[in-house]
Design an enzyme around this catalytic site. Structure first.
Site, mmCIF file in Angstrom:
data_model
loop_
_atom_site.group_PDB
_atom_site.id
_atom_site.type_symbol
_atom_site.label_atom_id
_atom_site.label_comp_id
_atom_site.label_asym_id
_atom_site.label_seq_id
_atom_site.Cartn_x
_atom_site.Cartn_y
_atom_site.Cartn_z
ATOM 1 N N GLU A 83 26.499 -2.279 8.787
ATOM 2 C CA GLU A 83 26.286 -3.384 9.727
ATOM 3 C C GLU A 83 25.138 -3.000 10.664
ATOM 4 O O GLU A 83 25.238 -1.988 11.365
ATOM 5 C CB GLU A 83 27.588 -3.634 10.516
ATOM 6 N N ASP A 132 25.721 -14.204 6.970
ATOM 7 C CA ASP A 132 24.873 -15.183 7.676
ATOM 8 C C ASP A 132 24.494 -16.289 6.700
ATOM 9 O O ASP A 132 23.907 -16.017 5.654
ATOM 10 C CB ASP A 132 23.611 -14.496 8.195
ATOM 11 N N THR A 206 38.647 -12.678 9.752
ATOM 12 C CA THR A 206 37.533 -12.076 10.483
ATOM 13 C C THR A 206 37.201 -12.923 11.712
ATOM 14 O O THR A 206 37.598 -14.076 11.832
ATOM 15 C CB THR A 206 36.274 -11.963 9.591
ATOM 16 N N TYR A 208 34.275 -14.099 12.621
ATOM 17 C CA TYR A 208 33.390 -15.215 12.299
ATOM 18 C C TYR A 208 34.175 -16.343 11.629
ATOM 19 O O TYR A 208 33.962 -17.527 11.922
ATOM 20 C CB TYR A 208 32.258 -14.724 11.389
HETATM 21 C C1 SAM Z 1 28.004 -14.140 10.222
HETATM 22 S S1 SAM Z 1 28.273 -12.470 10.493
HETATM 23 C C2 SAM Z 1 29.929 -12.180 9.844
HETATM 24 C C3 SAM Z 1 30.500 -10.862 10.285
HETATM 25 C C4 SAM Z 1 31.886 -10.538 9.726
HETATM 26 N N1 SAM Z 1 31.848 -10.321 8.293
HETATM 27 C C5 SAM Z 1 32.864 -11.644 10.067
HETATM 28 O O1 SAM Z 1 33.237 -12.394 9.141
HETATM 29 O O2 SAM Z 1 33.233 -11.757 11.254
HETATM 30 C C6 SAM Z 1 27.284 -11.708 9.224
HETATM 31 C C7 SAM Z 1 27.045 -10.245 9.500
HETATM 32 O O3 SAM Z 1 26.322 -9.681 8.408
HETATM 33 C C8 SAM Z 1 25.425 -8.738 8.941
HETATM 34 N N2 SAM Z 1 24.355 -8.516 7.961
HETATM 35 C C9 SAM Z 1 23.363 -9.376 7.618
HETATM 36 N N3 SAM Z 1 22.536 -8.792 6.740
HETATM 37 C C10 SAM Z 1 23.029 -7.558 6.497
HETATM 38 C C11 SAM Z 1 22.608 -6.485 5.690
HETATM 39 N N4 SAM Z 1 21.501 -6.568 4.957
HETATM 40 N N5 SAM Z 1 23.355 -5.356 5.686
HETATM 41 C C12 SAM Z 1 24.478 -5.278 6.423
HETATM 42 N N6 SAM Z 1 24.915 -6.266 7.219
HETATM 43 C C13 SAM Z 1 24.205 -7.386 7.264
HETATM 44 C C14 SAM Z 1 24.947 -9.363 10.252
HETATM 45 O O4 SAM Z 1 24.415 -8.442 11.152
HETATM 46 C C15 SAM Z 1 26.234 -10.012 10.762
HETATM 47 O O5 SAM Z 1 26.948 -9.150 11.610
#
Ligand code: SAM
Length: 229
Positions: A83, A132, A206, A208
């Protein structure tokens, strides 16, 4: 002329937002270095937990609630997480400390770097939960699910290893299904609609997911890596 950046496009938003609470900031200094993964070298998973029953990876664990819940439920499993959002990493460290988890290792950065350092056929499970969504058409190229990532997932999953993807954006569900079902090495395990509409029994909600920001109820897509013929 400005130089083109190398490597994949950035798939994440902020890497730091609000100020980090003092306990979490201190864990970033003390706990994180003891459980951090170094993807600049090939990673020896056996050395991290020689008695691990399985090895799991969560990509983009956000605040770490799901990662910590899974690691607490299965202390016999080595749980890796990647993350880049520092506030999320700090929050995950708080959960790791609170549950005294000794089976978690983190990469505070891009999961694609971590995947590149993992041996072939080394993971039993991978979780990508509510990534995302990048809903605008011109941003779709930033979505995590891209052919290169699918290739890496196929490489690191063990035969019969499982990948769970969840989203509450219809277009991202379609996008992912299209790209993952195209991979001959992955089989979508759903038999009936409830298999993607209902949260799996071992799912931990989660942060999100709770926000319900998407345009559909969450879908949970589970894939199995098929053994080489
Ligand atoms: C919308 S959030 C969801 C977080 C968590 N999975 C939840 O459901 O609460 C998406 C997460 O993916 C992470 N993320 C995006 N691209 C990533 C990458 N290439 N490697 C690791 N994490 C990544 C972002 O920083 C963000 O915290």
């Amino acid at each position: 002329m400005p130089q083109q950046p190398h490597g994949p496009l950035r798939s994440f938003g902020r890497i730091k937002a609000r100020p980090i609470k003092s306990r979490q900031a201190s864990l970033l200094q003390t706990l994180l270095p003891t459980i951090t993964l170094d993807p600049s070298q090939p990673i020896n998973l056996f050395a991290l937990k020689p008695d691990a029953a399985e090895v799991w990876l969560e990509i983009g664990f956000g605040g770490g609630e799901h990662l910590a819940a899974q690691a607490e439920r299965r202390r016999d499993v080595l749980v890796l997480g990647a993350e880049p959002f520092l506030n999320g990493v700090a929050s995950a460290l708080r959960h790791i400390e609170a549950a005294a988890l000794e089976n978690v290792r983190l990469h505070a950065g891009d999961a694609r770097d971590l995947l590149g350092a993992l041996p072939e056929a080394s993971l039993d499970r991978v979780f990508i939960l509510f990534p995302d969504p990048w809903p605008k058409l011109r941003h779709h190229k930033r979505r995590l699910i891209q052919p290169e990532l699918v290739g890496e997932l196929v490489r690191v999953l063990k035969p019969h290893g499982r990948l769970r993807f969840a989203t509450d954006w219809a277009n991202y569900a379609d996008w992912t299904l299209e790209r993952l079902t195209r991979a001959a090495e992955l089989a979508w395990t759903a038999q009936k609609a409830d298999d993607w509409r209902m949260a799996p029994a071992d799912h931990a909600p989660t942060r999100y997911e709770a926000k319900k920001l998407g345009d559909i109820a969450p879908v949970y897509l589970e894939f199995e890596s098929t053994p080489a013929a």
